[in-house]
Design a protein around this motif. Structure first.
Motif: not given
Lengths: 494, 485
Positions: A295, A299, A311, A389, A423-424, A426-428, A430-431, A434
């Motif tokens: 994860g 990032l 991933s 995620f 959670v990590v 989801a972070a990468y 979503l990044k 975006k």
């Protein structure tokens, strides 16, 4: 005849047909020269294989734990090697995954592959034969045959149609996996010498000494951990993924990685259960490291394909975690995650491949701000990214939920760290989402997905939502086999 | 005393007689032949001779008889290896046709020496008597010494010949010395008599006897190119005409291993456990050194030379295990090894030109683009040598490993498999050059002839057949090695 195998009830050997159908197609393709015709022939072959496997799925009896559609012919009698096939609730799912991914792979390379089309299609079809063969084999040597036979076409896929650094990546892939497989071979021979047979079902749940189990687990473990790949044996994966053509990545992610986890489920747990219990803490720790480390590496990626590749390391960590909880929830979650990862990550690789065909770059910045220009593409990309995620309502949510339930029941700390990993993730994701959707404002001339691309993405998208919203039919198919595995293990542990 | 030779005895050695006659006729025919004549009588001799000999060899299957006062033995073990060396002769002849014209070698001598060499192998593998084994070995070796230097005017070839001759003579002396020491302690030359004597109970192991055994191992180690007696191999294999390299790497090695196996497993089996340690080291050193050195080779011919050393190491694993019931592994491995090696050397031959052998790895760059079929068959041979299923090399490796694990030699098995991973690297390197590198220089059209095509086609088919359907030949190998049980 055999207690663990019901023979094939049909007038034709249905499993052999599934396995060798692609190879049969290769025979025709060998004598073709028109590229268009070759592609069509490959497509027809892949679809026919899908049809046979669908027939298999329809006739599959989910209420038994015995291997089905059995075929058994003596092969090398002096070594008691048999050509023995049969499937259960675990393998049927993975066979179906293979036969679904293959036509998609052919379709997705329709335009992307311009050089040596014939060799390319032949490689894909040989791969398909070998992959289905691995999941059907009930004889160790047959299994090893298919397992190794996968190596050459995959190596060629990376090495011929790969990116600029393909020499290094393909060689690393080959040597790494071969290194693992030779230990597998040693373990297989050791089991044979104890049992006097290469039959896989006959090797399960026997009273081997702990010392024997210990060494066999280590040998199996190296082979499968490299294939999965588990931390710290994962370094070949990003290299291979980055250099492989899209189809190569799809096969690698969707099916080849499953070979490792399938190996753990099919071999390690039933054959050497005590050693599996003994090594479980180590495996869980390594899987957690894989989840979190994968994860965090994601990032910091700027290359879309590398991000998806890393991933995979994290996702496969969840699978291993589920397997080594030894609970029914963990198993169902692990098997689901195997399928989900095959579909979702396969889909993401296809999407990255599509955008690469248009912009010739895999850098996130070069492909940013596609939301306005490519709305259809963005729909699929968004769907697969959130699925990756484990957003509720998508397939991965179901799998991860099962795994987490299993993990919390066994070890709260492990469960906690797995949640951190989620959670990590989801972070990468979503990044990435975006950036790709809104990252840039400038107008560029990029075409949206065409009909062909939509056609092969739709089945994957349907699967994502179907499993996410209504997983029951899938659970039904795998339930008996996995419950049986869990009960058998439970018996051994007492 | 009147020595009587029963008339029927000659019936059993018709294959050997046929070989001799055809070789002599080939030599004679050469005398009546004008230079550049298109007659093919001489060329046909080894093929016809080998086929005739093969036919009569098969007739002696299950013969199991000792003839000429036990100096010569017809048994299935011998028949197996006679058959193998005759098949090797056929393949080598097929790939020599264009090659020896290209390199301007003396045809008559070439073909008759090839046949005499095969005759030596046939004698060597079918006797239980040290003297006959030694005579066979010498007939074979002397033919090869000459053959290696037959590329007149080529300094490397002459060097190869001289080197092989000098070192070979030295090794022969070791072997003979070993035989002499064993004869000195036991008074016997027949290995079965020796076996009976050492098992009888009134035999005392003496240092002389053991020294004799050690010298035998050195002598055979030389002929099988085992480390540390391998020093001659790379230079000789590289310098000799490529067809002869193929012949040495397969025929000579197979015959030497056959004799080694027979001597070791018949006469010295009781002592084998004491020698296991030494054979273990020999096997590990041979595999490892062969493979590690092969990694750095930029010449394909030389790389194949080192790889043949490594393969000898795998065979030595089976010898180390020393289980007589498992000796069929050695037979099967040699069978598999011969076909894939000849195939690979055949490809090396057809890529060469007069004056430029094109054996450097850079000559293989981009081969797949220009000659896809040649590249594909070469890839098949290389993958087989690397031991990837479904090719024959895998089955060979598998049986060797099974033996090692069955015998409890776990470390040997692990070192063996790790070695096969190392080996995969340099085999793949050639595949990579063929498929993924851009050609650096134009090497011209391949020198394909009907003969070499046939040889390659046979090898490819056999490599697949032995890999996928090993059953038949495994059974034959098993029956052949039944003499040790």
């Amino acid at each position: 005849m055999l207690p663990y195998l019901t023979m094939n009830p049909f007038g034709f050997p249905v499993l052999s047909t599934t396995i060798f159908m692609p190879l049969f197609g290769v025979l025709f393709i060998l004598f073709m020269s028109n590229e268009k015709a070759i592609k069509v022939a490959a497509m027809i072959t892949a679809l026919l294989t899908l049809a046979v496997s669908a027939f298999l799925f329809v006739n599959f009896d989910p209420t038994t734990t015995i291997f089905q559609f059995g075929e058994r012919i003596s092969w090398v009698s002096s070594f008691n090697i048999n050509y023995m096939l049969g499937i259960d609730g675990i393998s049927i799912m993975l066979i179906l995954l293979t036969t679904i991914i293959s036509p998609i792979a052919v379709l997705s390379s329709w335009k992307a592959i311009q050089t040596r089309v014939k060799e390319f299609m032949i490689s894909i079809l040989i791969m398909e034969t070998a992959m289905i063969g691995v999941f059907c084999s009930l004889d160790f040597i047959l299994f090893y045959f298919f397992w190794e036979a996968m190596l050459i076409p995959m190596y060629l896929l990376i090495a011929i149609w790969g990116g600029p650094n393909k020499d290094y990546a393909s060689l690393k892939f080959f040597i790494y996996t071969l290194f693992g497989s030779v230990f597998l071979l040693v373990a297989i021979i050791a089991i044979y010498l104890v049992n006097g047979t290469f039959s896989i079902p006959e090797a399960m749940f026997k009273d081997y000494t702990f010392q024997f189990q210990f060494w066999v687990f280590l040998a199996f473990g190296i082979a499968f951990a490299i294939k999965v790949p588990m931390f710290p044996f994962h370094t070949w994966l990003p290299a291979a993924h980055t250099e492989a053509p899209t189809v190569g990545s799809v096969f690698l992610a969707s099916i080849l990685l499953k070979m490792g986890t399938y190996g753990f489920m099919r071999f390690c747990l039933p054959i050497v259960p005590q050693a599996s219990f003994y090594f479980a803490p180590l495996m869980i720790v390594l899987s957690i490291i894989g989840i979190i480390y994968g994860g965090f590496v994601c990032l910091s990626q700027t290359d879309m394909k590398k991000l998806v590749a890393y991933s995979s390391v994290a996702h496969m960590g969840f699978v291993i975690l589920g397997i080594f909880t030894f609970s029914i929830y963990g198993f169902v979650g692990a098997l689901f995650q195997m399928l989900n990862h095959g579909i979702t990550t396969g889909g993401l690789f296809l999407l990255v491949g599509m955008v690469y065909e248009r912009t010739h770059s895999r850098q996130i910045y070069d492909n940013a701000g596609l939301g306005k220009i490519m709305p259809i593409y963005m729909f699929f990309f968004g769907l697969f990214a959130v699925s990756s995620f484990a957003f509720p309502g998508t397939n991965s949510f179901v799998g991860e939920l099962y795994v987490l339930i299993g993990a919390f029941a066994v070890n709260k700390t492990a469960g906690f760290f797995a949640v951190v990993g989620a959670v990590v993730a989801a972070a990468y994701m979503l990044k990435l989402l975006k950036q790709v959707a809104w990252g840039r404002e400038d107008k560029r001339d990029i075409k949206d997905m065409n009909l062909r691309e939509i056609i092969y993405m739709v089945p994957l998208a349907i699967f994502v939502l179907w499993v996410g919203l209504f997983p029951r039919p899938f659970v039904n198919v795998m339930e008996y086999t996995l419950v049986n595995l869990a009960t058998q293990l439970d018996k051994v542990s007492h | 005393m009147v020595v009587q030779i029963p008339e029927m005895d000659f019936g059993w050695i018709v294959p050997e007689i046929a070989m001799t006659v055809f070789a002599a006729v080939a030599l004679l025919l050469t005398l009546f032949r004008k230079k550049n004549s298109t007659w093919l009588f001489v060329e046909a001799m080894p093929l016809v001779g080998a086929i005739v000999a093969l036919y009569f060899t098969f007739q002696t299957w299950n013969g199991n008889i000792d003839i000429f006062n036990n100096l010569y033995t017809i048994d299935n073990f011998g028949v197996f290896f006679k058959g193998l060396s005759l098949v090797i002769l056929i393949l080598v002849t097929l790939l020599s046709y264009r090659y020896i014209d290209r390199e301007d070698m003396a045809r008559g001598e070439y073909y008759s020496l090839l046949m005499f060499g095969t005759l030596g192998m046939m004698i060597m593998v079918s006797s239980n008597n040290f003297i006959t084994i030694f005579i066979g070995l010498e007939v074979m070796s002397i033919s090869i010494y000459i053959l290696a230097g037959l590329m007149g005017g080529n300094a490397k070839s002459v060097e190869a010949s001289l080197k092989y001759f000098l070192l070979g003579a030295f090794a022969t002396a070791f072997l003979l010395y070993g035989i002499a020491l064993i004869y000195g302690t036991t008074g016997m030359l027949d290995i079965r008599e020796i076996a009976g004597y050492v098992n009888s109970g009134n035999f005392m192991v003496t240092p002389t006897f053991m020294a004799g055994l050690a010298l035998l191992i050195v002598g055979f180690g030389f002929k099988t190119a085992s480390v540390p007696f391998h020093m001659w191999t790379p230079d000789v294999y590289e310098g000799a005409p490529t067809s002869i390299t193929a012949y040495m790497a397969t025929g000579v090695k197979a015959a030497a291993f056959a004799a080694f196996l027979r001597v070791l497993f018949t006469a010295f089996h009781p002592f084998l456990s004491g020698w296991t340690y030494m054979l273990w080291i020999l096997a590990v050193a041979t595999m490892t050194l062969g493979n590690i050195t092969a990694l750095k080779q930029d010449d394909v011919k030389r790389m194949l030379a080192y790889s043949s050393i490594a393969h000898a190491g795998y065979i030595l694993i089976a010898l180390t295990v020393g289980d007589r019931t498992l000796s069929s592994t050695v037979l099967y491995y040699l069978l598999v090894y011969s076909f894939m090696t000849i195939g690979a050397f055949a490809v090396v031959i057809i890529l060469g030109r007069q004056g430029s052998p094109n054996t450097g790895i850079e000559s293989y760059a981009g081969l797949a683009g220009r000659h896809p079929v040649i590249a594909a068959v070469m890839a098949v041979f290389l993958f087989s040598m690397a031991g990837i299923p479904p090719l024959a090399g895998f089955m060979g490796k598998f049986y060797v490993l099974t033996d090692a694990i069955r015998g409890g030699y776990y470390w040997l098995a692990i070192i063996g498999v790790l070695n096969s991973v190392v080996a995969a690297y340099y085999y793949l390197r050639v595949v990579m050059y063929m498929y993924f590198k851009e050609p650096e220089a134009e090497i011209g059209a391949p020198d394909v002839s009907i003969g070499s095509t046939l040889a390659i086609a046979i090898s490819v088919v056999v490599v697949f057949y032995l890999g996928i359907f090993p059953r038949l030949f495994l059974m034959i190998a098993h029956t052949s090695s039944a003499i040790f049980m």
